[in-house]
Structures are given as C-alpha cells and as structure tokens.
Design a protein around this motif. Structure first.
Motif: not given
Ligand code: SAM
Length: 684
Positions: A74, A77, A79-80, A104, A161-162, A179, A186
C-alpha cells in the motif's frame, strides 16, 4: 475517525469507486471505498516513524550495508517512503543505497499525492523530487522503476493487487512496512496468501516487519507464514501494534545439488550475484544496449570497460540521426506489450532527464499514428478502449484534429502519443558512456575463465582483464563467442534503410515549416532536425548488408505517397541520401536479457522435460558463471535497452529487479532452449 483503526466506526459513504479519494481535515486523504484514512489525521508522519521506522529498528538495521531494501504493502501517498528516505538521508552511517519496493492497487494522481504531503514542510524537497518523476496522470498496471537521489535511491512500484504482485515478484526484502487499510476495512488484502508471499520475498538471511495493527488476522497469518510475532504499544492512543522477525532460511545448497523447491521453472532460476561489492565488468558492444548496460553498472559503482570493434561507438542502428521514442502499446497487454510499455516509461524518464541537462538531443513533440488500414484502425480503437482514461499517454485524433496536430492535412484518423517524440541516438549513447572507459577498435573473440576472473582476448591477440563479470551486448555478433554460439540459430538480422530529406528541398511544399510532430503510418517522417527530415524505414528480413539502395529509398517514398502524396511527388526522381543499418531480432520479438545459459549442460540436465515431470525434479539452471547477454531489440532498442540494462545491472549487483517474474522468464535467454526441448525440436 482515526487512522486505519480496526475499532473505528465506518462512515456511511455511498459505495465509491475504489481508487477515488476525498479530503478530510484539510489535506488528509480519505478513501470512501474502504471507509478509512490513509494515515493518522493528527500526525501521520509521527505515526510512520513510530510504527514502521522504529518498528523495524531503522536506522540501525541499514547501517554499514551496501544495499538495504524495504518492502511495503500500500504505497498510498508515499508518506512512508518519504519518511524512510528522510531518515536515511539524515543518517551519516546509512547504507550506500536504499531500495524501496511497494505495491499499490489504486495509485494516486501526482496532484493528490503532492497535496497529501503538504502538511509536512520538512518533506517538501523530497516530495518535489518524487513529483518530478511521477507520471502526471497515468500509472499503468505493471512495474515502475524510479531512480532518485542521483541513483542512491530506487523506488520500484508494483501497480496491481498486493497478493498478485508480491506473489509474482522475486525479491530479497530486508524489512517490511505492512501497511494498507485496516484489516476490517480491507479483508481481501490481509490473507494467508499475502503473508506467504511476503515470507517468500524476504531476504533469505532474515527480515523484520512492522505493522500498525495488532488484529488477530495479521498476527495469526504472519505466524503461519513463519514470522516470529511480538506485540508492542501502538501509536498514540492505540493499545497494540505488531513487529515481527523472519529467521534466516537454510543456507542454499551448491547449484549442482540444489533441487529448486519453490518455482516451477528451475531452468529460469537466476544465478544470484556472487559478490555484492563493487565489481569490475567488461561490456562487449558499443551500441545502445552496451552503452546502457555500461551506464547502469557504473551507476552502481562497478568499474566498467566497454569494448567496441569499430573505431567509434554507435556505428550500427544507434548511429541513425533520429530514432523514434514512441510507446509500444498493445490492446491485449500481453507479455510483449507489458515489456515494452515498461521499457518506454523507463527510457522516456531517462531521456527526459538527460535532455533537460542538455546531454541528449531529443524533442518530445509527440507522435501522430495514423489508422492506415482496417486492421490498424481496429488496433488503435482497441488501444483507445483500453487506455481512454490516460490521455497523457494516448488520445484519439479524428482526421481534422490530427491534421491540426501535425500542421499538415492528413487523409485519415489516428491516435496521438503526446509524451513521445524523437531522440538523436548517437547523443544518447555518448551521454550514457561519458564516464566509461572505452576500448575502441577492439573486437573481442574469446572470453576465457582464469583463476582470478574472466579474461578477454581480441581477434588481434591482445588480452584484457581480469573482470568479475562480462556482459555481451554484441547484437548479431553475440553469437561469435563460444559461450553464446548456440544463439546463431535464434538471432536474426533485419536490415533497415532510412531516407534523408533536406528541408530546403521541401521549402515550397511548406511541410518543413509546418510539421509539428512525428508522423507514423506504415513508415514515418520526422520533423526537421539540422535542416533534414528522416523518412523510414525498410524491413529487410534476413538481410545483414548495409549498402544504400535506390530501391529502398523508393520503398520509403512510396509508403509516404499514400499519406502525403504531394510531398512524395516532390521527392521522386531526386537523388537521395540515407543510411542503412542492421537490427537484431528474435523469433518471438522479445529481447534476450539475462545470464548466459550453458547450452550443453541445459541439454543434458533438461533433456526429458518434454515428459512433463515436475520442475522440482531438476537442478537449478546451469550458466556460464558471471556471463550475461543483452541483445535482440529489433527496431525497439530505444525503448528496450535502458530497461534491459537496469534489469541486468540489478541482477549482477543483487538489487531489486524492475520486472515481475513472468516477464523475467519471458526475456530469459534460455527460453529458446527450453521451448526447443519441450517441443522436441532440439534433440540431445
Ligand atoms: N503507506 C501509505 C502512505 O505512506 O501513504 C498509506 C497506505 S493506505 C493506508 C493503504 C493503501 O493500500 C491505499 O493506497 C490502498 O489503495 C492500498 N491498497 C489497499 N488494498 C490493496 C491491495 N489489495 N493491493 C494493493 N494495494 C492496496
């Protein structure tokens, strides 16, 4: 509502498009689809430091290392990523390089990403640098490699997809930022298959992990995948979070003894770098592929010597005065399209950076591609259907608009690639080799194994070396070396002649003055550079001669006559100059990038793979140790070679790869041996 909090009460937003975001508390992104914020609205940066940076014992963990790789689920943004970069940059004992590999599914647009960083002025400079490489609107599925901090930081983004992405990617991650939105919001991501994929992609010497949640699904899942899990106090008001440790795996067996336990295809298993310290590398071939490999290895502190048989670099296809920098997009997004899409992105960024620095001559004037036949129209319509929401990459051009875009009336509709254009390939090769030691007029005829490394012998009897590694980027001549002679059956020449057209000869047609972008039909014509247009190009299969032919000029003019008849009439009967060169292609039109297979041992090890036995019954791929191949780009060297070089340099220096495993297998040089054995076309 608090950040990624399992206990938080969901908001009653209507079902929303999965990637859409709204804003909360000013600049905090919120996902209506997941019903969760991207980070703690009170202080996301402090949370990142607490959970992910401290939770993985950073900066201590990377200190004193050459390379350190963080994996993430994930990217959001970023940020991490920025927090890790900032922490790394401020650490005097940091690793030489930091690699960040993240996945992502719903990438943010550049504007949204930068807005989300606005709350932290201390990250402004890094956010700006990330924004400079981030595509404006388009982030296609697949892998994107960004190079930052003068090459000290690599960001590899897996878009998709992750679970799919981490399962299909080979890596050696040192620490994980687990994350993603809260497990309760989710659940599709927090699956046993994700934890297993993270364990498989971890450094065999051990890895650490941290996550903001202490949800049972995460704890149990990580434990089942082999992580040793601990709980610690969560950030701010949160009770708990998880850190984990993946112990080192069994030391690997010697190649010959090892049965390959994980993947089905041991014949494509990469050899792994024998030494992670800076290496001495010989690159054979001074065209685009060799220059790009030399540059990518030099960027990784290797000491590189480039060998070229001619008196100067860029004497074959990369000696043409103009090369099109045009995306190769496919309707089905199958293997070839995926490779060259990734290649185009990588080349485009690299050329842009070098052009901005005044080192490469290029013009990003766009390419207009016309629907010259019903089949082509169908293909272009298919592209627009697939990529209609990516107007920065490709947009439909009805005939009138197309004519305006080009500056000259055209007889049919087409599509326009706004980011594309042309490059002067010799300036690109020069820029890539500016800091490289080049041995010109040196035709290498032998690679000899010696106790201290590889020695090279030229055809006039001189000897060079020793080197730790050799990269053969010798186009057709790649097959002249003993280790790669079997490739003579798989590398094919395609002669290409281009026609020069002086702009002043066209003055009265107004074409030179008006032509605003590259025009692509069955051939192409470029806007003038140095008072000359280039019209291309012929495709002479199995023809390796480079004489200039009147018949080829006539062919180029005939192609043009179907689109701009007045112009071609003006040229016919004139004495024309041009250039002919040979491109090297393969039967499946994909390049050969990877370690050099030991052909005879492949035959003896895998002689019975046509019988459908399981991969685990075979030993790992046998190679000519520390010898690599990079060739076979056909007419697509400009959009293939820079990415190929990034792949090889990453392999050789044990850094994260810029491609997923399925594509790595598809470009593996041994694929022709394996296919031949499976189809019983090669008999032993
Ligand atoms: N690490 C991020 C940052 O530094 O901003 C914050 C992550 S945010 C809480 C969760 C992220 O995971 C979102 O951008 C979302 O689109 C992504 N996400 C959620 N489910 C996912 C999946 N199955 N595969 C890939 N990305 C996913």
């Amino acid at each position: 509502m608090t950040a990624r909090d399992d206990d938080a009460i969901g908001e009653n937003d209507a079902p929303a498009k999965a990637g859409a975001i709204t804003w909360r508390d000013g600049d905090v992104p919120f996902s209506p689809h997941f019903g969760d914020v991207y980070y703690n609205p009170k202080d996301g940066l402090a949370e990142t430091h607490y959970v992910f940076v401290d939770g993985n014992n950073l900066p201590t963990a990377w200190q004193g290392k050459d390379n350190f790789t963080i994996g993430e689920t994930g990217f959001g943004t970023g940020l991490n990523f920025l927090a890790a970069w900032q922490c790394w940059a401020q650490d005097p004992d940091r690793s030489k390089r930091l690699h960040f590999v993240s996945v992502e599914k719903y990438p943010l647009s550049r504007d949204d990403m930068i807005r989300a960083h606005r709350s932290w002025p201390e990250l402004a400079d890094l956010s700006k640098q990330l924004g400079e490489v981030w595509p404006h609107e388009t982030m296609l599925p697949g892998i994107h490699r960004f190079i930052l901090a003068d090459g000290a930081i690599s960001l590899t983004l897996l878009i998709g997809d992750a679970i799919d992405c981490w399962s299909g990617y080979s890596a050696a991650i040192d620490c994980w930022f687990l994350d993603g939105f809260a497990p309760s919001r989710n659940p599709d991501m927090w699956q046993p298959s994700l934890f297993a994929a993270l364990a498989a992609a971890s450094n065999p010497a051990g890895a650490t992990l941290a996550t903001f949640t202490a949800a049972r699904i995460a704890r149990d899942g990580l434990e089942s995948a082999g992580f040793e899990v601990s709980k610690r106090k969560g950030f701010a008001y949160k009770r708990d979070m998880i850190t984990a440790n993946l112990p080192a795996r069994q030391p690997e067996l010697a190649d010959d003894e090892a049965r390959y336990e994980i993947a089905d295809d041991p014949w494509f298993h990469l050899p792994g770098a024998s030494k992670t310290k800076a290496k001495t590398v010989a690159v054979i071939g001074g065209g685009m592929a060799g220059a790009a490999c030399a540059n990518a290895l030099h960027q990784r502190d290797c000491k590189v010597v480039l060998f070229e048989q001619h008196r100067d670099l860029a004497q074959a296809a990369s000696g043409n005065p103009i090369g099109m920098l045009e995306p190769y997009l496919t309707v089905d997004h199958a293997i070839m399209g995926r490779f060259y899409e990734a290649g185009y992105r990588f080349s485009h960024r690299m050329v842009k950076r070098l052009a901005d620095q005044g080192k490469v001559e290029a013009d990003f004037c766009g390419v207009l591609d016309l629907a010259t036949s019903p089949r082509k129209r169908e293909r272009l319509d298919g592209l627009i259907a697939r990529l209609h929401d990516k107007p920065d990459l490709v947009r439909a051009m009805p005939r009138d608009e197309a004519s305006n875009m080009l500056g000259i009336p055209v007889p049919m509709d087409g599509v326009f690639y706004p980011s594309a254009g042309w490059v002067h390939p010799p300036s690109f090769v020069r820029a890539l080799t500016a800091d490289i030691e080049c041995q010109l007029a040196t035709c290498i005829s032998e690679i000899i194994d010696s106790p201290d490394g590889k020695r090279l012998r030229s055809n006039d009897g001189r000897e060079f070396g020793p080197f730790d590694t050799v990269v053969i980027a010798g186009a057709l001549e790649t097959a002249n070396l003993a280790q790669t002679s079997w490739l003579s059956d798989h590398l094919n020449p395609v002669r290409g002649q281009i026609t020069y057209c002086p702009a002043d000869a066209l003055a009265e047609t107004y074409v030179s003055a008006n032509m605003r972008c590259v025009l692509s039909y069955k051939g192409y014509i470029t806007p003038q550079r140095d008072g000359m247009h280039v019209i291309g190009a012929t495709f002479g299969r199995d023809d390796a001669k480079t004489d200039l032919r009147e018949s080829d000029h006539a062919f180029n003019i005939k192609q043009l006559s179907k689109i701009l008849p007045a112009l071609s009439e003006h040229l016919s009967g004139k004495t024309l100059d041009g250039r002919a060169a040979v491109r090297t292609t393969t039967a499946d039109h994909l390049p050969l990038i990877g370690p050099a297979p030991d052909f005879d041992r492949y035959l003896s090890c895998y002689h019975d793979i046509d019988k459908g036995k399981k991969g685990a019954r075979y030993i790992r791929a046998p190679y000519h140790k520390d010898v690599y191949i990079c060739t076979g780009f056909g007419a697509r060297g400009l959009i293939g070679a820079p990415l190929a070089a990034e792949i090889l340099a990453s392999e050789i220096c044990a850094m994260p790869l810029p491609l997923e495993k399925s594509l790595m297998d598809a470009i593996h040089p041994a694929r022709f041996v394996i296919r031949g054995l499976k189809r019983r076309q090669i008999t032993t």
